[in-house]
Design a protein around this motif. Sequence first.
Motif, PDB file in Angstrom:
ATOM      1  N   GLY A  28      -9.764  -1.228  -2.083  1.00 48.58           N
ATOM      2  CA  GLY A  28     -10.875  -1.184  -1.138  1.00 48.58           C
ATOM      3  C   GLY A  28     -11.480   0.202  -1.090  1.00 48.58           C
ATOM      4  O   GLY A  28     -10.805   1.182  -1.375  1.00 48.58           O
ATOM      5  N   VAL A  29     -12.755   0.257  -0.749  1.00 47.18           N
ATOM      6  CA  VAL A  29     -13.464   1.529  -0.620  1.00 47.18           C
ATOM      7  C   VAL A  29     -14.277   1.486   0.668  1.00 47.18           C
ATOM      8  O   VAL A  29     -14.988   0.511   0.929  1.00 47.18           O
ATOM      9  N   ASP A  30     -14.151   2.532   1.463  1.00 49.49           N
ATOM     10  CA  ASP A  30     -14.967   2.692   2.664  1.00 49.49           C
ATOM     11  C   ASP A  30     -16.019   3.748   2.325  1.00 49.49           C
ATOM     12  O   ASP A  30     -15.733   4.945   2.340  1.00 49.49           O
ATOM     13  N   PRO A  31     -17.251   3.315   1.993  1.00 46.72           N
ATOM     14  CA  PRO A  31     -18.263   4.280   1.572  1.00 46.72           C
ATOM     15  C   PRO A  31     -18.661   5.255   2.669  1.00 46.72           C
ATOM     16  O   PRO A  31     -18.989   6.409   2.386  1.00 46.72           O
ATOM     17  N   ALA A  32     -18.628   4.827   3.929  1.00 44.68           N
ATOM     18  CA  ALA A  32     -19.007   5.714   5.028  1.00 44.68           C
ATOM     19  C   ALA A  32     -18.014   6.867   5.156  1.00 44.68           C
ATOM     20  O   ALA A  32     -18.409   8.013   5.390  1.00 44.68           O
ATOM     21  N   GLU A  33     -16.746   6.577   5.006  1.00 43.64           N
ATOM     22  CA  GLU A  33     -15.697   7.603   5.121  1.00 43.64           C
ATOM     23  C   GLU A  33     -15.375   8.249   3.783  1.00 43.64           C
ATOM     24  O   GLU A  33     -14.658   9.246   3.740  1.00 43.64           O
ATOM     25  N   ARG A  34     -15.872   7.640   2.686  1.00 41.06           N
ATOM     26  CA  ARG A  34     -15.571   8.099   1.320  1.00 41.06           C
ATOM     27  C   ARG A  34     -14.068   8.104   1.066  1.00 41.06           C
ATOM     28  O   ARG A  34     -13.502   9.059   0.554  1.00 41.06           O
ATOM     29  N   LEU A  35     -13.426   6.990   1.421  1.00 38.84           N
ATOM     30  CA  LEU A  35     -11.990   6.828   1.226  1.00 38.84           C
ATOM     31  C   LEU A  35     -11.733   5.545   0.441  1.00 38.84           C
ATOM     32  O   LEU A  35     -12.408   4.532   0.655  1.00 38.84           O
ATOM     33  N   ALA A  36     -10.749   5.595  -0.432  1.00 41.53           N
ATOM     34  CA  ALA A  36     -10.343   4.422  -1.198  1.00 41.53           C
ATOM     35  C   ALA A  36      -8.882   4.119  -0.909  1.00 41.53           C
ATOM     36  O   ALA A  36      -8.063   5.031  -0.759  1.00 41.53           O
ATOM     37  N   ASN A  37      -8.563   2.828  -0.831  1.00 39.93           N
ATOM     38  CA  ASN A  37      -7.189   2.359  -0.669  1.00 39.93           C
ATOM     39  C   ASN A  37      -6.682   1.898  -2.033  1.00 39.93           C
ATOM     40  O   ASN A  37      -7.377   1.135  -2.718  1.00 39.93           O
ATOM     41  N   LEU A  38      -5.501   2.343  -2.386  1.00 43.53           N
ATOM     42  CA  LEU A  38      -4.914   1.981  -3.667  1.00 43.53           C
ATOM     43  C   LEU A  38      -3.525   1.400  -3.487  1.00 43.53           C
ATOM     44  O   LEU A  38      -2.820   1.757  -2.531  1.00 43.53           O
ATOM     45  N   THR A  39      -3.139   0.529  -4.410  1.00 46.04           N
ATOM     46  CA  THR A  39      -1.743   0.129  -4.534  1.00 46.04           C
ATOM     47  C   THR A  39      -1.231   0.733  -5.832  1.00 46.04           C
ATOM     48  O   THR A  39      -1.952   0.768  -6.842  1.00 46.04           O
ATOM     49  N   LEU A  40      -0.004   1.210  -5.792  1.00 47.95           N
ATOM     50  CA  LEU A  40       0.600   1.905  -6.927  1.00 47.95           C
ATOM     51  C   LEU A  40       1.980   1.325  -7.186  1.00 47.95           C
ATOM     52  O   LEU A  40       2.657   0.878  -6.256  1.00 47.95           O
ATOM     53  N   THR A  41       2.385   1.376  -8.440  1.00 48.22           N
ATOM     54  CA  THR A  41       3.708   0.896  -8.806  1.00 48.22           C
ATOM     55  C   THR A  41       4.308   1.806  -9.862  1.00 48.22           C
ATOM     56  O   THR A  41       3.614   2.219 -10.795  1.00 48.22           O
ATOM     57  N   ALA A  42       5.586   2.098  -9.694  1.00 47.64           N
ATOM     58  CA  ALA A  42       6.388   2.697 -10.757  1.00 47.64           C
ATOM     59  C   ALA A  42       7.333   1.594 -11.215  1.00 47.64           C
ATOM     60  O   ALA A  42       8.015   0.980 -10.395  1.00 47.64           O
ATOM     61  N   SER A  43       7.334   1.316 -12.514  1.00 44.22           N
ATOM     62  CA  SER A  43       8.138   0.227 -13.056  1.00 44.22           C
ATOM     63  C   SER A  43       9.043   0.729 -14.173  1.00 44.22           C
ATOM     64  O   SER A  43       8.743   1.726 -14.826  1.00 44.22           O
ATOM     65  N   VAL A  44      10.122  -0.002 -14.379  1.00 46.69           N
ATOM     66  CA  VAL A  44      11.003   0.206 -15.522  1.00 46.69           C
ATOM     67  C   VAL A  44      11.072  -1.128 -16.249  1.00 46.69           C
ATOM     68  O   VAL A  44      11.462  -2.140 -15.657  1.00 46.69           O
ATOM     69  N   GLU A  45      10.639  -1.136 -17.488  1.00 52.47           N
ATOM     70  CA  GLU A  45      10.615  -2.357 -18.294  1.00 52.47           C
ATOM     71  C   GLU A  45       9.919  -3.502 -17.566  1.00 52.47           C
ATOM     72  O   GLU A  45      10.382  -4.640 -17.553  1.00 52.47           O
ATOM     73  N   GLY A  46       8.806  -3.188 -16.905  1.00 52.03           N
ATOM     74  CA  GLY A  46       8.007  -4.196 -16.229  1.00 52.03           C
ATOM     75  C   GLY A  46       8.499  -4.609 -14.856  1.00 52.03           C
ATOM     76  O   GLY A  46       7.857  -5.418 -14.192  1.00 52.03           O
ATOM     77  N   LYS A  47       9.627  -4.058 -14.413  1.00 51.61           N
ATOM     78  CA  LYS A  47      10.159  -4.398 -13.094  1.00 51.61           C
ATOM     79  C   LYS A  47       9.905  -3.238 -12.138  1.00 51.61           C
ATOM     80  O   LYS A  47      10.303  -2.099 -12.409  1.00 51.61           O
ATOM     81  N   PRO A  48       9.256  -3.496 -10.993  1.00 51.54           N
ATOM     82  CA  PRO A  48       8.957  -2.411 -10.047  1.00 51.54           C
ATOM     83  C   PRO A  48      10.228  -1.737  -9.524  1.00 51.54           C
ATOM     84  O   PRO A  48      11.208  -2.410  -9.212  1.00 51.54           O
ATOM     85  N   VAL A  49      10.175  -0.406  -9.448  1.00 54.88           N
ATOM     86  CA  VAL A  49      11.249   0.365  -8.815  1.00 54.88           C
ATOM     87  C   VAL A  49      10.719   1.081  -7.580  1.00 54.88           C
ATOM     88  O   VAL A  49      11.476   1.376  -6.668  1.00 54.88           O
ATOM     89  N   VAL A  50       9.417   1.360  -7.555  1.00 54.50           N
ATOM     90  CA  VAL A  50       8.745   1.945  -6.392  1.00 54.50           C
ATOM     91  C   VAL A  50       7.412   1.227  -6.225  1.00 54.50           C
ATOM     92  O   VAL A  50       6.677   1.052  -7.196  1.00 54.50           O
ATOM     93  N   GLN A  51       7.131   0.810  -5.000  1.00 55.79           N
ATOM     94  CA  GLN A  51       5.818   0.279  -4.661  1.00 55.79           C
ATOM     95  C   GLN A  51       5.215   1.223  -3.630  1.00 55.79           C
ATOM     96  O   GLN A  51       5.927   1.710  -2.751  1.00 55.79           O
ATOM     97  N   ALA A  52       3.919   1.492  -3.769  1.00 55.26           N
ATOM     98  CA  ALA A  52       3.300   2.477  -2.890  1.00 55.26           C
ATOM     99  C   ALA A  52       1.869   2.086  -2.564  1.00 55.26           C
ATOM    100  O   ALA A  52       1.247   1.289  -3.266  1.00 55.26           O
ATOM    101  N   THR A  53       1.383   2.675  -1.480  1.00 48.82           N
ATOM    102  CA  THR A  53      -0.031   2.608  -1.144  1.00 48.82           C
ATOM    103  C   THR A  53      -0.516   4.034  -0.942  1.00 48.82           C
ATOM    104  O   THR A  53       0.260   4.914  -0.552  1.00 48.82           O
TER     105      THR A  53
END
Length: 135
Positions: free
Chosen positions: A103-128
Amino acid sequence: MRAPVRVSVGGHVAPASVGPITATDIVRFAGAGGDFNPLHHDPEFAAAAGYPGVIAMGQLQAGMLAGWLADWCGVEHLRELEVRFVAPVRPGDTLTFAGEVNGVDPAERLANLTLTASVEGKPVVQATAIVHVAD
């Protein structure tokens, strides 16, 4: 100061990989952060706790994920990062980082992201994350 990144909903952060993680990486991070839990350096203790060997502390992979994100957006534009550890990382593992703009809030100029660190395709860390972005 670096210019903010330009993003759009559904866009992706270029993936990257780090590793393989070594026992030396884990011990050095323990020394830097003061986390001397024997799960991170004593194979017998880790086995008694039900692990097949020593495991990295979650902050090691979270820090690597944060570094990758900051390299992309500029640390000065990172507003928030929340992580959740979902699986252990062991010596020999290679971390792969991926991220998507939700998502992007153009008025605030902020973006929301989801992030993942994976090992062999399996998530080890999930983040926002929330990052300041260009108009």
